[in-house]
Write a protein that holds these residues in place. Structure first.
Motif, PDB file in Angstrom:
ATOM      1  N   THR A 131       0.768  -1.258  -0.094  1.00 56.66           N
ATOM      2  CA  THR A 131      -0.048  -0.014   0.028  1.00 56.66           C
ATOM      3  C   THR A 131       0.876   1.213  -0.071  1.00 56.66           C
ATOM      4  O   THR A 131       2.150   1.362   0.589  1.00 56.66           O
ATOM      5  N   SER A 132       0.269   2.367  -0.554  1.00 52.91           N
ATOM      6  CA  SER A 132       1.067   3.358  -0.846  1.00 52.91           C
ATOM      7  C   SER A 132       0.716   4.500   0.680  1.00 52.91           C
ATOM      8  O   SER A 132       1.484   5.496   0.904  1.00 52.91           O
ATOM      9  N   LEU A 133      -0.236   3.889   1.323  1.00 54.28           N
ATOM     10  CA  LEU A 133      -0.487   4.763   2.700  1.00 54.28           C
ATOM     11  C   LEU A 133       0.448   4.455   3.718  1.00 54.28           C
ATOM     12  O   LEU A 133       0.969   3.056   3.946  1.00 54.28           O
ATOM     13  N   PRO A 134       1.348   5.369   4.272  1.00 49.07           N
ATOM     14  CA  PRO A 134       2.212   5.054   5.168  1.00 49.07           C
ATOM     15  C   PRO A 134       1.651   4.369   6.669  1.00 49.07           C
ATOM     16  O   PRO A 134       0.545   4.622   6.921  1.00 49.07           O
ATOM     17  N   SER A 135       2.464   4.177   7.283  1.00 45.58           N
ATOM     18  CA  SER A 135       2.019   3.820   8.667  1.00 45.58           C
ATOM     19  C   SER A 135       1.059   4.624   9.528  1.00 45.58           C
ATOM     20  O   SER A 135       1.532   5.961   9.386  1.00 45.58           O
ATOM     21  N   GLY A 136       0.093   3.972  10.146  1.00 50.04           N
ATOM     22  CA  GLY A 136      -0.739   5.094  10.704  1.00 50.04           C
ATOM     23  C   GLY A 136      -0.659   4.743  12.459  1.00 50.04           C
ATOM     24  O   GLY A 136      -1.444   5.542  13.196  1.00 50.04           O
ATOM     25  N   ALA A 137       0.227   3.956  12.887  1.00 51.68           N
ATOM     26  CA  ALA A 137       0.358   3.653  14.229  1.00 51.68           C
ATOM     27  C   ALA A 137       1.566   4.226  14.614  1.00 51.68           C
ATOM     28  O   ALA A 137       2.720   3.736  14.393  1.00 51.68           O
ATOM     29  N   ASN A 138       1.482   5.072  15.590  1.00 53.88           N
ATOM     30  CA  ASN A 138       2.629   5.660  16.251  1.00 53.88           C
ATOM     31  C   ASN A 138       2.975   4.830  17.626  1.00 53.88           C
ATOM     32  O   ASN A 138       4.323   4.881  18.023  1.00 53.88           O
ATOM     33  N   ALA A 139       2.221   3.893  17.809  1.00 54.99           N
ATOM     34  CA  ALA A 139       2.576   3.072  19.158  1.00 54.99           C
ATOM     35  C   ALA A 139       1.616   1.772  18.966  1.00 54.99           C
ATOM     36  O   ALA A 139       0.526   1.804  18.444  1.00 54.99           O
ATOM     37  N   ALA A 140       2.407   0.746  19.384  1.00 58.08           N
ATOM     38  CA  ALA A 140       1.569  -0.671  19.304  1.00 58.08           C
ATOM     39  C   ALA A 140       1.488  -0.939  20.868  1.00 58.08           C
ATOM     40  O   ALA A 140       2.120  -0.822  21.719  1.00 58.08           O
ATOM     41  N   VAL A 141      -0.086  -0.983  21.310  1.00 56.17           N
ATOM     42  CA  VAL A 141      -0.432  -1.353  22.557  1.00 56.17           C
ATOM     43  C   VAL A 141      -1.102  -2.552  22.668  1.00 56.17           C
ATOM     44  O   VAL A 141      -1.639  -3.144  21.955  1.00 56.17           O
ATOM     45  N   ALA A 142      -0.787  -3.275  24.099  1.00 53.65           N
ATOM     46  CA  ALA A 142      -1.422  -4.721  24.223  1.00 53.65           C
ATOM     47  C   ALA A 142      -2.450  -4.314  25.466  1.00 53.65           C
ATOM     48  O   ALA A 142      -1.826  -3.832  26.629  1.00 53.65           O
ATOM     49  N   TRP A 143      -3.617  -4.667  25.445  1.00 56.06           N
ATOM     50  CA  TRP A 143      -4.603  -4.262  26.183  1.00 56.06           C
ATOM     51  C   TRP A 143      -5.154  -5.203  27.211  1.00 56.06           C
ATOM     52  O   TRP A 143      -5.305  -6.304  26.424  1.00 56.06           O
ATOM     53  N   SER A 144      -5.456  -5.209  28.477  1.00 48.85           N
ATOM     54  CA  SER A 144      -6.393  -6.075  28.904  1.00 48.85           C
ATOM     55  C   SER A 144      -7.723  -5.593  28.656  1.00 48.85           C
ATOM     56  O   SER A 144      -8.094  -4.662  27.894  1.00 48.85           O
ATOM     57  N   ARG A 145      -8.810  -6.490  29.034  1.00 42.88           N
ATOM     58  CA  ARG A 145     -10.257  -6.386  28.572  1.00 42.88           C
ATOM     59  C   ARG A 145     -10.577  -4.844  29.421  1.00 42.88           C
ATOM     60  O   ARG A 145     -11.552  -4.142  28.630  1.00 42.88           O
ATOM     61  N   ALA A 146     -10.286  -4.608  30.676  1.00 46.07           N
ATOM     62  CA  ALA A 146     -10.414  -3.513  31.224  1.00 46.07           C
ATOM     63  C   ALA A 146     -10.085  -2.264  30.766  1.00 46.07           C
ATOM     64  O   ALA A 146     -10.659  -1.168  30.521  1.00 46.07           O
ATOM     65  N   GLU A 147      -8.946  -2.271  30.043  1.00 42.02           N
ATOM     66  CA  GLU A 147      -8.261  -1.177  29.673  1.00 42.02           C
ATOM     67  C   GLU A 147      -8.927  -0.814  28.213  1.00 42.02           C
ATOM     68  O   GLU A 147      -8.954   0.240  27.632  1.00 42.02           O
ATOM     69  N   TRP A 148      -9.237  -2.080  27.458  1.00 44.99           N
ATOM     70  CA  TRP A 148     -10.208  -1.696  26.177  1.00 44.99           C
ATOM     71  C   TRP A 148     -11.420  -0.839  26.660  1.00 44.99           C
ATOM     72  O   TRP A 148     -11.684   0.031  25.725  1.00 44.99           O
ATOM     73  N   VAL A 149     -11.959  -1.250  27.647  1.00 51.31           N
ATOM     74  CA  VAL A 149     -13.326  -0.403  28.152  1.00 51.31           C
ATOM     75  C   VAL A 149     -13.037   0.837  28.299  1.00 51.31           C
ATOM     76  O   VAL A 149     -13.516   1.865  27.779  1.00 51.31           O
ATOM     77  N   GLU A 150     -11.882   1.342  29.114  1.00 44.99           N
ATOM     78  CA  GLU A 150     -11.538   2.598  29.256  1.00 44.99           C
ATOM     79  C   GLU A 150     -11.294   3.267  28.093  1.00 44.99           C
ATOM     80  O   GLU A 150     -11.440   4.468  27.796  1.00 44.99           O
ATOM     81  N   ALA A 151     -10.436   2.817  27.143  1.00 47.36           N
ATOM     82  CA  ALA A 151      -9.938   3.369  25.855  1.00 47.36           C
ATOM     83  C   ALA A 151     -11.100   3.717  25.072  1.00 47.36           C
ATOM     84  O   ALA A 151     -11.066   4.457  24.264  1.00 47.36           O
ATOM     85  N   THR A 152     -11.991   2.760  24.692  1.00 45.10           N
ATOM     86  CA  THR A 152     -13.096   2.895  23.988  1.00 45.10           C
ATOM     87  C   THR A 152     -14.390   3.678  24.266  1.00 45.10           C
ATOM     88  O   THR A 152     -15.253   4.094  23.349  1.00 45.10           O
ATOM     89  N   LEU A 153     -14.516   3.872  25.633  1.00 42.24           N
ATOM     90  CA  LEU A 153     -15.763   4.534  25.847  1.00 42.24           C
ATOM     91  C   LEU A 153     -15.955   5.830  25.166  1.00 42.24           C
ATOM     92  O   LEU A 153     -17.305   6.288  24.921  1.00 42.24           O
ATOM     93  N   PRO A 154     -14.997   6.654  25.126  1.00 41.97           N
ATOM     94  CA  PRO A 154     -15.218   8.084  24.572  1.00 41.97           C
ATOM     95  C   PRO A 154     -15.821   7.616  22.978  1.00 41.97           C
ATOM     96  O   PRO A 154     -16.662   8.789  22.715  1.00 41.97           O
ATOM     97  N   VAL A 155     -15.403   6.961  22.300  1.00 46.26           N
ATOM     98  CA  VAL A 155     -16.010   6.663  21.084  1.00 46.26           C
ATOM     99  C   VAL A 155     -17.493   6.326  21.116  1.00 46.26           C
ATOM    100  O   VAL A 155     -18.075   6.591  20.518  1.00 46.26           O
ATOM    101  N   TRP A 156     -17.701   5.310  21.986  1.00 52.03           N
ATOM    102  CA  TRP A 156     -19.045   4.715  22.172  1.00 52.03           C
ATOM    103  C   TRP A 156     -19.957   5.707  22.626  1.00 52.03           C
ATOM    104  O   TRP A 156     -20.838   5.999  21.967  1.00 52.03           O
ATOM    105  N   LYS A 157     -19.529   6.831  23.313  1.00 49.94           N
ATOM    106  CA  LYS A 157     -20.175   7.954  23.646  1.00 49.94           C
ATOM    107  C   LYS A 157     -20.566   8.734  22.503  1.00 49.94           C
ATOM    108  O   LYS A 157     -21.622   9.147  22.133  1.00 49.94           O
TER     109      LYS A 157
END
Length: 463
Positions: A131-157
């Motif tokens: 692909t000609s689109l460059p990397s879009g990830a400045n960081a790679a993170v490994a989340w627990s389930r609780a961390e996924w909840v915390e990180a995604t709730l703003p978008v669910w809102k």
């Protein structure tokens, strides 16, 4: 969990490859806020299955004061259409209880974090060649389930609030003006209860979903913070358990999908607002069958909670399907198919020469998306929209044909402007689209810029 979003009735599903004609998500008559039997996950005090039964139960109207005191947290809520503090608390509690197979959440260890970082780094390296689109990830993170909840709730809102807001406004607008003052206390109670009900329903759904997702882009939308490729090691292990594929290949294939989504959302600036705008357009199209509601409201006795409970269970707030909603849903479905089709095509191109399991993993993911995986079902439950890319296979074939005909740059260049992308009708005739001359928006921009420069120069000469 209610089978219908805030009591909404879901549209009928159409069988597709991998769907096997299943009709998950269809149910009986809609109930507002998920009230009624089975309407709220977890239930309420005393085993009641809907909030009014929990509040009033065997009480008579003289006991309402005591009931309100017990439910002070619910009724004191004065925020927006969803009590997000409650949603967060319930989501965290749901995660802490573990999944149905008894697997509890756990903190991500150092080795797992390193494995995720290495998988995303390698995935980005492989994607550079397809692909000609460059990397879009400045960081790679490994989340627990609780961390996924915390990180995604703003978008669910951001996704859920417009729909919940519109439902609440539709309910309040149907009362005659002469009843507004009299019904003020009742409406206030219902707003507080509605915020609590939405919060409970969403919290349970998001908490359950946290036990099933493998990253932050499972539903084709960017749920996590921008610039982060996120994977959940615990859920990846469960996902690959029955696939007969080495765990490192499973992790790497899912890292490819996460990193591909990250590139698309990072370097196509209009895409996120286009998708979220379709959700808002759906919300704006919500209308309520006021004739039924007015008939019911005119007969309600605010001192008789059982009567109100019966009216709620009868679907008095069931919304109508509107042309605006259908148009917004069509835009969203096409856009999702194009996003998922592009990801499917570029990930397969990157994985095929390197992973022996590439074909098997591709088919697994296609079937998961086509048959309505847990993420799609949860979103449909929350706001009434199915995020199923029904035409994923058609879109993937079209992107692959574009690669053959125009090369990687020509294919990815279509993301420069929404008007350059294939439409739903183009998915019916991919060859026609592939060989059709596309508008060159860069040339149009150059011409407009040149004209503006000449006007500026002519203006300077006249001074």
């Amino acid at each position: 969990m209610s089978d219908t979003p805030f009591g909404f009735g879901l549209p009928p599903e159409e069988p597709e490859d991998g769907d096997n004609g299943k009709k998950g998500g269809q149910g009986g008559p809609a109930n507002p806020f998920g009230f009624g039997p089975g309407g709220l996950p977890g239930g309420f005090p005393g085993g009641a299955e809907n909030p009014f039964a929990a509040m009033f139960g065997s009480m008579n109207p003289n006991d309402l004061g005591a009931a309100f005191q017990q439910l002070g947290q619910m009724l004191s809520y004065e925020g927006g259409p969803v009590n997000w503090d409650m949603a967060k608390d319930i989501a965290r509690q749901t995660v802490a209880q573990g999944t149905a197979d008894g697997v509890k959440d756990a903190s991500v260890g150092v080795a797992e974090k390193s494995a995720v970082e290495e998988a995303v780094r390698l995935a980005d390296l492989w994607l550079d060649g397809v692909t000609s689109l460059p990397s879009g990830a400045n960081a790679a993170v490994a989340w627990s389930r609780a961390e996924w909840v915390e990180a995604t709730l703003p978008v669910w809102k951001e996704l859920v609030d417009p729909v919940a807001e519109r439902v609440g406004a539709a309910m309040g607008s149907v009362l005659p003006e002469e009843m507004q003052a009299m019904a003020g206390p009742l409406l206030g109670m219902m707003r507080s209860m509605g915020g609590a009900m939405f919060g409970q329903q969403i919290g349970q759904a998001v908490g359950t979903l946290a036990g099933e997702v493998v990253g932050s882009t499972d539903i084709g939308l960017p749920l996590g913070p921008a610039g982060r490729a996120a994977l959940l090691p615990l859920n990846i292990e469960a996902f690959g358990k029955d696939l007969s594929v080495p765990s490192d290949e499973v992790r790497l294939y899912l890292a490819l999908r996460e990193a591909a989504h990250a590139r698309l959302f990072a370097h196509v600036p209009w895409l996120r607002s286009h998708l979220f705008g379709a959700v808002e357009g759906y919300a704006r199209g919500i209308k309520v069958d006021t004739s039924k509601l007015e008939d019911v409201v005119g007969q309600l006795d605010p001192s008789n909670p059982e009567q109100l409970q019966e009216a709620l269970q009868g679907g008095m707030f069931q919304p109508q399907d509107t042309p605006e909603q259908k148009a917004a849903l069509a835009r969203l479905e096409t856009a999702l198919a194009l996003v998922e089709g592009w990801v499917d095509a570029v990930v397969h191109e990157a994985a095929k020469p390197r992973l022996t399991s590439a074909d098997a993993m591709r088919e697994t993911m296609r079937r998961r998306r086509a048959s309505g995986g847990p993420a799609e079902q949860t979103f449909a439950t929350l706001i009434g929209l199915e995020l199923r890319p029904r035409r994923l296979r058609d879109a993937s074939r079209l992107w692959a044909s574009l690669t053959d005909a125009r090369g990687v740059d020509g294919r990815d260049g279509l993301w420069e402007h929404p008007d350059m992308l294939p439409t739903a009708s183009d998915l019916d005739d991919p060859d026609g689209f592939v060989h059709r001359e596309q508008l060159d928006f860069s040339e149009i921009d150059r011409m407009l810029g040149e004209a503006a420069r000449r006007r500026d120069e002519e203006g300077d000469d006249k001074k």
